[in-house]
Design a protein around this motif. Sequence first.
Motif, PDB file in Angstrom:
ATOM      1  N   VAL A 129       0.857  -1.185   0.000  1.00  0.00           N
ATOM      2  CA  VAL A 129       0.000   0.000   0.000  1.00  0.00           C
ATOM      3  C   VAL A 129       0.890   1.231   0.000  1.00  0.00           C
ATOM      4  O   VAL A 129       1.873   1.307   0.741  1.00  0.00           O
ATOM      5  CB  VAL A 129      -0.923   0.010   1.233  1.00  0.00           C
ATOM      6  N   GLN A 130       0.566   2.181  -0.837  1.00  0.00           N
ATOM      7  CA  GLN A 130       1.292   3.444  -0.866  1.00  0.00           C
ATOM      8  C   GLN A 130       0.401   4.532  -0.269  1.00  0.00           C
ATOM      9  O   GLN A 130      -0.794   4.601  -0.577  1.00  0.00           O
ATOM     10  CB  GLN A 130       1.680   3.833  -2.296  1.00  0.00           C
ATOM     11  N   LEU A 131       1.001   5.355   0.561  1.00  0.00           N
ATOM     12  CA  LEU A 131       0.282   6.450   1.208  1.00  0.00           C
ATOM     13  C   LEU A 131       0.923   7.768   0.805  1.00  0.00           C
ATOM     14  O   LEU A 131       2.149   7.923   0.905  1.00  0.00           O
ATOM     15  CB  LEU A 131       0.335   6.304   2.731  1.00  0.00           C
ATOM     16  N   ALA A 189      -4.581   6.472  -0.138  1.00  0.00           N
ATOM     17  CA  ALA A 189      -3.981   5.141  -0.199  1.00  0.00           C
ATOM     18  C   ALA A 189      -4.195   4.541  -1.577  1.00  0.00           C
ATOM     19  O   ALA A 189      -5.274   4.653  -2.160  1.00  0.00           O
ATOM     20  CB  ALA A 189      -4.595   4.246   0.864  1.00  0.00           C
ATOM     21  N   SER A 190      -3.167   3.876  -2.073  1.00  0.00           N
ATOM     22  CA  SER A 190      -3.279   3.173  -3.348  1.00  0.00           C
ATOM     23  C   SER A 190      -2.576   1.835  -3.228  1.00  0.00           C
ATOM     24  O   SER A 190      -1.821   1.592  -2.281  1.00  0.00           O
ATOM     25  CB  SER A 190      -2.659   3.998  -4.477  1.00  0.00           C
ATOM     26  N   TYR A 197       2.313   0.447   7.073  1.00  0.00           N
ATOM     27  CA  TYR A 197       2.713   1.322   5.975  1.00  0.00           C
ATOM     28  C   TYR A 197       2.754   2.767   6.445  1.00  0.00           C
ATOM     29  O   TYR A 197       1.950   3.170   7.307  1.00  0.00           O
ATOM     30  CB  TYR A 197       1.734   1.188   4.799  1.00  0.00           C
ATOM     31  N   TRP A 198       3.663   3.519   5.821  1.00  0.00           N
ATOM     32  CA  TRP A 198       3.853   4.921   6.160  1.00  0.00           C
ATOM     33  C   TRP A 198       3.918   5.774   4.897  1.00  0.00           C
ATOM     34  O   TRP A 198       4.464   5.343   3.879  1.00  0.00           O
ATOM     35  CB  TRP A 198       5.154   5.122   6.931  1.00  0.00           C
ATOM     36  N   GLY A 199       3.397   6.995   4.998  1.00  0.00           N
ATOM     37  CA  GLY A 199       3.632   7.969   3.962  1.00  0.00           C
ATOM     38  C   GLY A 199       4.980   8.633   4.188  1.00  0.00           C
ATOM     39  O   GLY A 199       5.641   8.391   5.206  1.00  0.00           O
TER      40      GLY A 199
END
Length: 127
Positions: A2-4, A24-25, A116-118
Amino acid sequence: QVQLVESGGGLVQAGGSLRLSCVASGRTSSRYAMAWFRQAPEKEREFVAAISWSAGSTIYADSVKGRFTISRDNVKNTVYLQMNSLKPEDTAVYYCAARRTSFRDSTFASEDGMDYWGKGILVTVSS
Protein backbone atom coordinates in the motif's frame (compact mmCIF):
# COMPACT_ATOMS: atom_id res chain seq x y z
CA GLN A 1 1.73 -3.25 -0.77
CA VAL A 2 0.00 0.00 0.00
CA GLN A 3 1.29 3.44 -0.87
CA LEU A 4 0.28 6.45 1.21
CA VAL A 5 0.61 10.00 -0.05
CA GLU A 6 -0.05 13.02 2.14
CA SER A 7 -1.11 16.46 0.92
CA GLY A 8 -2.50 19.71 2.26
CA GLY A 9 0.41 20.90 4.34
CA GLY A 10 1.94 24.35 4.26
CA LEU A 11 2.40 27.57 6.18
CA VAL A 12 -0.41 28.99 8.30
CA GLN A 13 -0.68 31.61 11.00
CA ALA A 14 -1.44 30.69 14.58
CA GLY A 15 -5.17 30.29 15.04
CA GLY A 16 -5.65 29.19 11.46
CA SER A 17 -6.74 25.89 9.96
CA LEU A 18 -5.43 23.28 7.55
CA ARG A 19 -6.79 19.99 6.31
CA LEU A 20 -4.38 17.19 5.56
CA SER A 21 -5.32 14.36 3.23
CA CYS A 22 -3.76 10.94 2.84
CA VAL A 23 -4.62 8.88 -0.22
CA ALA A 24 -3.98 5.14 -0.20
CA SER A 25 -3.28 3.17 -3.35
CA GLY A 26 -2.27 -0.36 -4.13
CA ARG A 27 -3.69 -3.25 -2.14
CA THR A 28 -6.51 -1.31 -0.56
CA SER A 29 -8.97 -4.19 -0.55
CA SER A 30 -7.80 -5.15 2.91
CA ARG A 31 -9.10 -3.43 5.98
CA TYR A 32 -6.80 -0.80 7.43
CA ALA A 33 -7.00 1.28 10.55
CA MET A 34 -5.36 4.64 9.92
CA ALA A 35 -3.43 7.12 12.01
CA TRP A 36 -1.56 10.40 11.89
CA PHE A 37 1.75 10.96 13.60
CA ARG A 38 4.02 13.99 13.63
CA GLN A 39 7.64 14.83 14.23
CA ALA A 40 8.70 18.30 15.29
CA PRO A 41 12.27 19.52 14.76
CA GLU A 42 14.69 17.77 17.11
CA LYS A 43 11.91 15.74 18.71
CA GLU A 44 10.75 12.17 18.43
CA ARG A 45 7.79 11.25 16.34
CA GLU A 46 4.54 11.25 18.30
CA PHE A 47 1.00 10.03 17.88
CA VAL A 48 -1.65 12.57 16.84
CA ALA A 49 -4.90 10.78 15.97
CA ALA A 50 -6.25 7.42 14.83
CA ILE A 51 -9.41 6.10 13.25
CA SER A 52 -10.79 2.60 12.88
CA TRP A 53 -11.52 0.95 9.55
CA SER A 54 -15.25 1.45 10.10
CA ALA A 55 -14.70 5.12 11.10
CA GLY A 56 -16.75 4.29 14.17
CA SER A 57 -13.89 4.83 16.60
CA THR A 58 -11.38 7.65 16.90
CA ILE A 59 -8.73 8.58 19.45
CA TYR A 60 -6.58 11.67 19.87
CA ALA A 61 -3.47 12.83 21.64
CA ASP A 62 -4.30 15.14 24.53
CA SER A 63 -2.37 17.94 22.87
CA VAL A 64 -4.76 18.06 19.89
CA LYS A 65 -8.04 16.96 21.43
CA GLY A 66 -10.81 19.42 20.67
CA ARG A 67 -8.80 21.07 17.87
CA PHE A 68 -8.09 18.25 15.39
CA THR A 69 -10.55 15.88 13.77
CA ILE A 70 -9.67 12.67 11.95
CA SER A 71 -12.05 11.22 9.39
CA ARG A 72 -11.99 8.89 6.40
CA ASP A 73 -13.75 8.11 3.16
CA ASN A 74 -13.30 4.43 2.33
CA VAL A 75 -14.74 4.86 -1.16
CA LYS A 76 -12.00 7.37 -1.96
CA ASN A 77 -9.37 5.48 0.09
CA THR A 78 -8.60 8.74 1.84
CA VAL A 79 -8.11 9.76 5.44
CA TYR A 80 -8.24 13.37 6.57
CA LEU A 81 -6.92 15.41 9.46
CA GLN A 82 -8.76 18.67 9.99
CA MET A 83 -6.60 20.93 12.10
CA ASN A 84 -8.16 24.02 13.68
CA SER A 85 -6.86 26.61 16.14
CA LEU A 86 -3.33 25.77 15.14
CA LYS A 87 -0.47 26.68 17.44
CA PRO A 88 3.23 27.16 16.73
CA GLU A 89 3.89 23.96 18.67
CA ASP A 90 1.90 22.07 16.03
CA THR A 91 4.74 22.74 13.58
CA ALA A 92 6.00 19.36 12.43
CA VAL A 93 6.21 16.88 9.60
CA TYR A 94 2.94 14.95 9.63
CA TYR A 95 2.88 11.30 8.64
CA CYS A 96 -0.02 9.11 7.62
CA ALA A 97 0.17 5.44 8.63
CA ALA A 98 -1.89 2.32 8.05
CA ARG A 99 -2.29 -0.95 9.89
CA ARG A 100 -4.07 -4.04 8.64
CA THR A 101 -6.80 -5.19 10.96
CA SER A 102 -9.59 -7.72 11.19
CA PHE A 103 -11.49 -5.59 13.67
CA ARG A 104 -13.75 -2.92 12.25
CA ASP A 105 -13.71 -0.68 15.35
CA SER A 106 -10.12 -0.98 16.55
CA THR A 107 -7.79 1.99 16.63
CA PHE A 108 -4.03 1.90 16.98
CA ALA A 109 -1.76 4.61 18.40
CA SER A 110 1.59 2.83 18.42
CA GLU A 111 4.18 3.44 15.72
CA ASP A 112 5.46 -0.09 16.09
CA GLY A 113 2.26 -1.67 14.87
CA MET A 114 1.93 0.27 11.64
CA ASP A 115 2.40 -1.59 8.38
CA TYR A 116 2.71 1.32 5.98
CA TRP A 117 3.85 4.92 6.16
CA GLY A 118 3.63 7.97 3.96
CA LYS A 119 6.67 10.13 3.35
CA GLY A 120 5.29 12.97 5.42
CA ILE A 121 4.26 16.54 4.80
CA LEU A 122 5.41 19.70 6.51
CA VAL A 123 3.05 21.90 8.49
CA THR A 124 4.46 25.21 9.72
CA VAL A 125 2.50 27.42 12.09
CA SER A 126 3.81 30.93 12.51
CA SER A 127 3.23 33.00 15.64
